[in-house]
Design a protein around this motif. Structure first.
Motif, mmCIF file in Angstrom:
data_model
loop_
_atom_site.group_PDB
_atom_site.id
_atom_site.type_symbol
_atom_site.label_atom_id
_atom_site.label_comp_id
_atom_site.label_asym_id
_atom_site.label_seq_id
_atom_site.Cartn_x
_atom_site.Cartn_y
_atom_site.Cartn_z
ATOM 1 N N THR A 172 0.833 -1.191 0.000
ATOM 2 C CA THR A 172 0.000 0.000 0.000
ATOM 3 C C THR A 172 0.872 1.246 0.000
ATOM 4 O OG1 THR A 172 -0.143 -0.029 2.423
ATOM 5 C CG2 THR A 172 -1.889 -1.150 1.192
ATOM 6 N N ARG B 106 -2.011 7.104 2.884
ATOM 7 C CA ARG B 106 -2.829 6.828 4.069
ATOM 8 C C ARG B 106 -4.215 7.431 3.904
ATOM 9 N NH1 ARG B 106 1.276 8.236 9.151
ATOM 10 N NH2 ARG B 106 2.860 6.634 8.683
ATOM 11 N N GLY B 107 -5.117 6.932 4.740
ATOM 12 C CA GLY B 107 -6.461 7.489 4.781
ATOM 13 C C GLY B 107 -7.156 7.420 3.440
ATOM 14 N N ASP B 108 -7.770 8.537 3.035
ATOM 15 C CA ASP B 108 -8.506 8.581 1.775
ATOM 16 C C ASP B 108 -7.595 8.474 0.563
ATOM 17 O OD1 ASP B 108 -10.818 8.893 3.229
ATOM 18 O OD2 ASP B 108 -10.848 11.086 3.050
ATOM 19 N N ALA B 109 -6.289 8.732 0.767
ATOM 20 C CA ALA B 109 -5.345 8.705 -0.348
ATOM 21 C C ALA B 109 -4.646 7.356 -0.498
ATOM 22 C CB ALA B 109 -4.301 9.800 -0.171
#
Length: 256
Positions: free
Chosen positions: A28, A31-34
């Motif tokens: 990955t 982070r988060g929405d990005a």
């Protein structure tokens, strides 16, 4: 009936084990929405003595998968095994040593040092590892690749196809467990590309080398024994004994 010897049984088991495999592999970014899931729980095996192509749409995760399998990139989760060795459990120093001793690389950009001639470029990884090639194997590889008359030439004195043949020789000379090839024909014309692919194919058929190649080219993929398809970071099927038309049809179903 006589029982197989312990040595024979061990050899059969070694041959049956995958050369490289991934278990629950995840990578990955952000982070988060990005957050971007470049690899999303991939389980895959690559057999010894087999030529496998990894294919998928742009951004599918195929190059990320190869880089994690080769120890060039770190996984966010999951495991990668080279034979019985877990790459994802190794420290940086151990991983560097393993790449030098057990992995070969062929890249689109050749990655030859301009100040070294062809012979020196071919031998550089082994010299860095404090090793020397078997003389007979060295001569055989050089002859097969048609480089006998080019050993003293520097990269700027070689054609693109010849430079890539030097890169193939550099990958094969240490007799690695696996050769990873990342778009190896991307910078070559069709004739030179066919030469390089035939050489990789020959290393599999004639000496039992394991080759894993990332490519976007259906013709290049047709040189492989098997195609592994990937889309959106997940396995999306595969083909055996692929033809260019088979590959094109499979890629169309993935939206490539």
């Amino acid at each position: 009936m006589s029982q197989p010897s312990q040595h024979t049984t061990s050899a059969v088991l070694d041959a049956a084990r995958p050369a490289v495999r991934a278990v629950g592999l995840r990578k990955t970014y952000g982070r988060g929405d990005a957050v971007v899931h470049a690899l999303d729980g991939v389980d895959v095996e690559f057999a010894r003595g087999e030529f496998t192509a990894i294919m998928g749409p742009s951004g599918s995760g195929k190059s990320t998968l190869m880089h994690c399998l080769a120890g060039l990139d770190t996984a966010s989760a999951g495991q990668v095994f080279l034979g019985d060795t877990e790459l994802t459990a190794l420290g940086d120093r151990e991983l560097t040593r393993l790449r030098r001793e057990r992995v070969g690389f062929v890249f689109q950009s050749f990655n030859l040092l301009p100040v070294l001639d062809a012979a020196e470029n071919m031998l550089l990884p082994m010299r860095l590892a404090g090793r020397t090639p078997d003389p007979a194997w060295h001569d055989d590889v050089v002859r097969r690749l048609g480089l006998t008359e080019r050993l003293t030439h520097r990269p700027h004195e070689l054609s693109g196809g010849q430079q890539q043949r030097v890169a193939v020789a550099r990958a094969l000379l240490p007799r690695p467990d696996v050769v990873f090839a990342d778009e190896p024909t991307g910078n070559l014309d069709s004739r030179a590309g066919a030469e390089v692919l035939s050489l990789l194919r020959g290393s599999v058929r004639e000496v039992g080398q394991t080759v894993v190649m990332v490519t976007h080219d259906p013709v290049a993929a047709s040189y492989a024994d098997r195609v592994v398809l990937i889309a959106d970071g997940r396995l999306a099927g595969g083909l055996t004994k692929p033809t260019p038309d088979d590959v094109l049809d499979a890629l169309r179903t993935l939206g490539a």
